[in-house]
Design an enzyme around this catalytic site. Sequence first.
Site, PDB file in Angstrom:
ATOM      1  N   HIS A  19       0.836  -1.203   0.000  1.00  0.00           N
ATOM      2  CA  HIS A  19       0.000   0.000   0.000  1.00  0.00           C
ATOM      3  C   HIS A  19       0.873   1.256   0.000  1.00  0.00           C
ATOM      4  CE1 HIS A  19       0.977   0.178   4.234  1.00  0.00           C
ATOM      5  NE2 HIS A  19       0.349  -0.956   4.496  1.00  0.00           N
ATOM      6  N   HIS A  22       3.812   1.552   2.485  1.00  0.00           N
ATOM      7  CA  HIS A  22       5.021   0.834   2.062  1.00  0.00           C
ATOM      8  C   HIS A  22       5.786   1.654   1.022  1.00  0.00           C
ATOM      9  CE1 HIS A  22       2.503  -2.937   3.146  1.00  0.00           C
ATOM     10  NE2 HIS A  22       3.310  -2.651   4.155  1.00  0.00           N
ATOM     11  N   CYS A 127      -2.104  -9.537  19.747  1.00  0.00           N
ATOM     12  CA  CYS A 127      -2.765  -9.107  18.505  1.00  0.00           C
ATOM     13  C   CYS A 127      -1.934  -9.613  17.342  1.00  0.00           C
ATOM     14  CB  CYS A 127      -2.875  -7.581  18.429  1.00  0.00           C
ATOM     15  SG  CYS A 127      -3.374  -7.031  16.773  1.00  0.00           S
ATOM     16  N   CYS A 130      -0.537  -6.959  14.534  1.00  0.00           N
ATOM     17  CA  CYS A 130       0.779  -6.304  14.685  1.00  0.00           C
ATOM     18  C   CYS A 130       1.767  -7.226  15.398  1.00  0.00           C
ATOM     19  CB  CYS A 130       0.668  -4.966  15.415  1.00  0.00           C
ATOM     20  SG  CYS A 130      -0.250  -4.988  16.940  1.00  0.00           S
ATOM     21  N   CYS A 144      -7.068  -4.393  20.324  1.00  0.00           N
ATOM     22  CA  CYS A 144      -5.697  -3.917  20.137  1.00  0.00           C
ATOM     23  C   CYS A 144      -5.694  -2.385  20.050  1.00  0.00           C
ATOM     24  CB  CYS A 144      -5.142  -4.527  18.850  1.00  0.00           C
ATOM     25  SG  CYS A 144      -3.640  -3.724  18.272  1.00  0.00           S
ATOM     26  N   HIS A 147      -4.799  -1.500  16.229  1.00  0.00           N
ATOM     27  CA  HIS A 147      -5.654  -1.902  15.110  1.00  0.00           C
ATOM     28  C   HIS A 147      -7.134  -1.958  15.428  1.00  0.00           C
ATOM     29  CE1 HIS A 147      -1.680  -3.438  14.139  1.00  0.00           C
ATOM     30  NE2 HIS A 147      -2.016  -3.025  12.945  1.00  0.00           N
ATOM     31  N   LYS A 298      -7.343   7.403   8.302  1.00  0.00           N
ATOM     32  CA  LYS A 298      -6.495   6.244   8.036  1.00  0.00           C
ATOM     33  C   LYS A 298      -7.016   5.530   6.779  1.00  0.00           C
ATOM     34  CE  LYS A 298      -4.726   2.378  10.572  1.00  0.00           C
ATOM     35  NZ  LYS A 298      -4.737   1.521  11.682  1.00  0.00           N
ATOM     36  N   LYS A 301      -9.171  -0.722   4.119  1.00  0.00           N
ATOM     37  CA  LYS A 301      -9.656  -1.628   3.064  1.00  0.00           C
ATOM     38  C   LYS A 301     -11.172  -1.649   3.048  1.00  0.00           C
ATOM     39  CE  LYS A 301      -6.009  -4.939   2.545  1.00  0.00           C
ATOM     40  NZ  LYS A 301      -5.428  -6.071   3.188  1.00  0.00           N
TER      41      LYS A 301
END
Length: 504
Positions: A19, A22, A127, A130, A144, A147, A298, A301
């Site tokens: 994504h 990255h 979690c 991560c 978490c 996340h 953020k 998806k």
Amino acid sequence: MAEKFYITTAIDYPSGKPHMGHAYEKITADCIARWHRLLGEEVFFLTGTDEHGSKIQKKAKEAGKEPKKFVDEMVVFFKELCKRLNTSHDRFIRTTDSDHVKVSQGIFKKIHDKGEIYLGKYSGWYCSECETFYTERDLKEGNCPTHGKKAEWISEESYFFKMGAYTQKVLDYLQKNPSSVLPAGKRMEIINRVKEGLNDLSVSRVNVPWGIPVPIDEKHTQYVWMDALINYVSGVGAFPPESKGRLRKFWPADVHLIGKDILWHHSAIWFSILMAADMPLPKTVFVHGFINTEAGEKMSKSRGTVIDPIELVDRYGADPLRYFLLREIPFGQDGNFSEESLKERLNNELANELGNLVNRTIVMIEKYSGGKIPKGSVDKALQKKLKLDKIGKMMLKLELHHALREIFSFIAACNQFINRKEPWSLFQKKAREECKKELDSVLYSLADSIRIISILLSPFIPETSEKINKQLGVKPGLLRGCRFGLLKPGTKVKKKEILFKKIG
Ligand code: MSP
């Protein structure tokens, strides 16, 4: 002997396609690596994928594939991303590479043999998104904190690393070394967390077969962070004493470039592991910001707000994407991605300012000087507009966005120089000796400035820099070549297609 510079990115989980986060990390690391090559340093730039652990194991199962087959297929997308972004990494490491497995086990064993790892039982929250252990207090309504996903309860035999014993040492190190974690606010954040004390860390799993076997007990696999962090050592050489040259030369890393969600792992955990392994600590862990959506949220998806960086490269090219991210987002802070702003910067800054400058200059040299760089001297006032020292300092402070802005103010100064000097009027009056001389100097000033601009831009937009060099008939230069007057008169210029096409 040339100085060395070793830079790493985090290694990505190949659990889905790459994504923007990255892409951003690879582009910024690449820019820094290329800058240090320009300085004439010997650079090692490492990137790669983090392929073991429960997250990947789960994803492979969902896809109905063996984990190794799954990661072999996924890694293709990450390598493709690097290629499309034009990153100049020296190695793409995969944590399934056999040399990494060996080094990772070597470090585990070394720490164990020193008495710093013991067998116990882990009961607590985990979690797998991560790959991180949490206490009850860390969780937010059972989820978490990073996340928001439900944490799972784990109760199993585990090897523990005595990380608790390193609290004071890590704290001292962070406090005494202002560059250990940057930006400064992030260092303070981590100092405050470490002050609360480190707990011993569970470093093995009995129920996650997809991992590196613990060298002293093959029922267990190494905790994925105890495997992944070690890539920074294995990626550049091997574990002492086997390693001869490269590791000794490049370790410790100069910069670990990471996102803010994994600072804890790269300071508290990594620093303790290195201390336990008697290895020097990295000089700087630099925390970059997060790329959010246009609305500042953020990327997600489920909300369909994830952007595929490879698609963006297809649409705009690598350099416009690199330029946009490096210029728009103050390095070290969060930023928003907007395709509209990318287009605006492409049209206004890359096409109008840079593209036009190069195009106008080459066309004028063809028309007014028979396609050859004339002999002349560089305009003194124009020379002063280039703030080379300032740019150099900004780059060493990793203020990439400021340095790029500064280079572009010089580009603007060159365009103003053309408008002020009106080479076309000088050409009309070329029968007069002083006008001919002035015209030659104007053209030489511009061509030489563009040669320097191309060097300075090469870490940011390398493909464009190459194209400029070809048009000017020069070879890629180093930073020490950024002195005026080095361009050889008589060099033949070659007009090629324009550098950037505007997008409507
Ligand atoms: N595998 C671990 C890192 C191990 S390093 C020894 C991991 N992988 S990741 O794929 O989740 O993230 C890779 C990098 O991308 C991290 O530095 C992370 O912070 C960064 N980013 C993930 N999402 C991001 C954005 N939206 N924006 C910018 N970078 C972000 O963590």
